[in-house]
Design an enzyme around this catalytic site. Structure first.
Site, PDB file in Angstrom:
ATOM      1  N   SER A 195      17.681 -69.003  17.817  1.00 59.91           N
ATOM      2  CA  SER A 195      18.365 -67.903  18.488  1.00 59.91           C
ATOM      3  C   SER A 195      18.596 -66.767  17.506  1.00 59.91           C
ATOM      4  O   SER A 195      18.642 -66.975  16.284  1.00 59.91           O
ATOM      5  CB  SER A 195      19.721 -68.379  19.034  1.00 59.91           C
ATOM      6  OG  SER A 195      20.514 -67.297  19.476  1.00 59.91           O
ATOM      7  N   TYR A 208      27.920 -72.770  18.201  1.00 65.55           N
ATOM      8  CA  TYR A 208      26.543 -72.643  18.691  1.00 65.55           C
ATOM      9  C   TYR A 208      25.669 -71.947  17.648  1.00 65.55           C
ATOM     10  O   TYR A 208      24.557 -72.401  17.336  1.00 65.55           O
ATOM     11  CB  TYR A 208      26.563 -71.859  19.993  1.00 65.55           C
ATOM     12  CG  TYR A 208      25.219 -71.498  20.563  1.00 65.55           C
ATOM     13  CD1 TYR A 208      24.502 -72.407  21.336  1.00 65.55           C
ATOM     14  CD2 TYR A 208      24.679 -70.229  20.367  1.00 65.55           C
ATOM     15  CE1 TYR A 208      23.267 -72.066  21.882  1.00 65.55           C
ATOM     16  CE2 TYR A 208      23.452 -69.872  20.903  1.00 65.55           C
ATOM     17  CZ  TYR A 208      22.755 -70.794  21.669  1.00 65.55           C
ATOM     18  OH  TYR A 208      21.533 -70.453  22.214  1.00 65.55           O
TER      19      TYR A 208
END
Length: 303
Positions: A195, A208
């Site tokens: 990401s 995360y």
């Protein structure tokens, strides 16, 4: 209009910014068809993706394959000629069956495996089912992920949430690679979903983002380890992509502005990410390993 004009597209106008009004959806696993409830449906490439036999007769395992980026990758892989094993969280059956239908409409086989990959035995069982059904694994896509935004940052992230995020995003990837490895042959490919958060962490997604940075490091280390076996390991790092995970895990104000901060000025669509996975899975990337491909609308990924 010339052929060049017809094929050249302005990326800022290729897709509209999702008109969400801050919509909220059930958390992952709480609803059979989260995608079906979205006011703005993601584009997985249903009407646009055209395959060119890049993955003919290969077998791909895709975790989190029922919706979002996972569905777009399953669609693209099947139209490129691959059979697909779709691992998905229990309780998201309608979404999973829709993805299987898309794969089968492309003339390929789909195997649905409802499971929760936070347990090691579940990861081993997923690999065993794929090998039992198809005899081998050619492509492993570790795409399943869990996030839950906490506006208060670190003080609001519970140990329970941290454990779930780590087990889903890191442990499952580790276990799946470990158990798939004996079934991978030279020319096989592992692709891990990282990401933009790996290098540009948002405070409300601290746990995360930490896992996504770990995925990048794991990818590069494993690539070095497996290079002599002829197995390539790479990562795709999406930016703000419009998937069910966004309205299911972010507060309304974040959903409404999602993606507007990128240089291209809009959220991306799953179909715009899937092509990176196809490239990394195909022989066209035969000299690419240990790399991270950023699909972020211009947001930097530097590590």
């Amino acid at each position: 209009m010339s052929d060049a004009d017809q094929t050249r597209q302005d990326p800022t106008e290729l897709h509209d910014q999702p008109d969400t009004e801050g919509e909220q959806l059930p958390k992952p696993g709480d609803d059979d068809s989260v995608t079906g409830e979205m006011g703005e449906k993601p584009d997985h490439g249903e009407e646009t993706y055209v395959g060119h036999d890049r993955l003919r007769d290969q077998v791909a395992v895709i975790t989190g394959g029922d919706s979002g980026i996972g569905r777009a990758v399953a669609l693209a892989f099947s139209r490129e000629g691959a059979d697909v094993v779709i691992a998905y969280l229990d309780g998201e059956d309608d979404d999973a069956h829709e993805t299987a239908r898309i794969v089968e409409d492309a003339g390929r086989r789909a195997l649905l495996v409802p499971t929760d990959l936070v347990e090691e035995d579940a990861c081993r069982a997923l690999v065993d089912k794929a090998v039992e059904e198809f005899g081998r694994i050619d492509i492993l896509v570790n795409n399943a992920a869990y996030q839950m935004a906490q506006p208060g940052g670190l003080p609001d992230i519970t140990t329970e949430q941290l454990d779930r995020v780590m087990r889903t995003n890191i442990y499952a990837m580790f276990w799946l690679c470990k158990y798939a490895l004996p079934h991978l042959r030279p020319g096989s490919s592992i692709i891990n979903t990282s990401s933009v958060q790996s290098s540009s962490p948002s405070p409300e997604l601290l746990d995360y983002a930490t896992t996504k940075a770990g995925i990048v490091n794991f990818t590069r280390g494993l690539a070095l380890s497996l290079a002599e076996k002829g197995i390539r390991v790479n990562s795709v790092a999406p930016g703000p992509i419009w998937t069910p995970l966004i309205p299911a895990t972010m507060p309304p104000e974040k959903v409404e502005d999602f993606g507007k901060q990128t240089p291209l000025g809009r959220a991306g669509q799953p179909a715009e990410v899937a092509t990176a996975f196809v490239f990394l899975a195909s022989p066209e990337s035969s000299y690419v390993t240990g790399e991270v491909i950023a699909v972020t609308g211009g947001g930097p990924v530097t590590m």
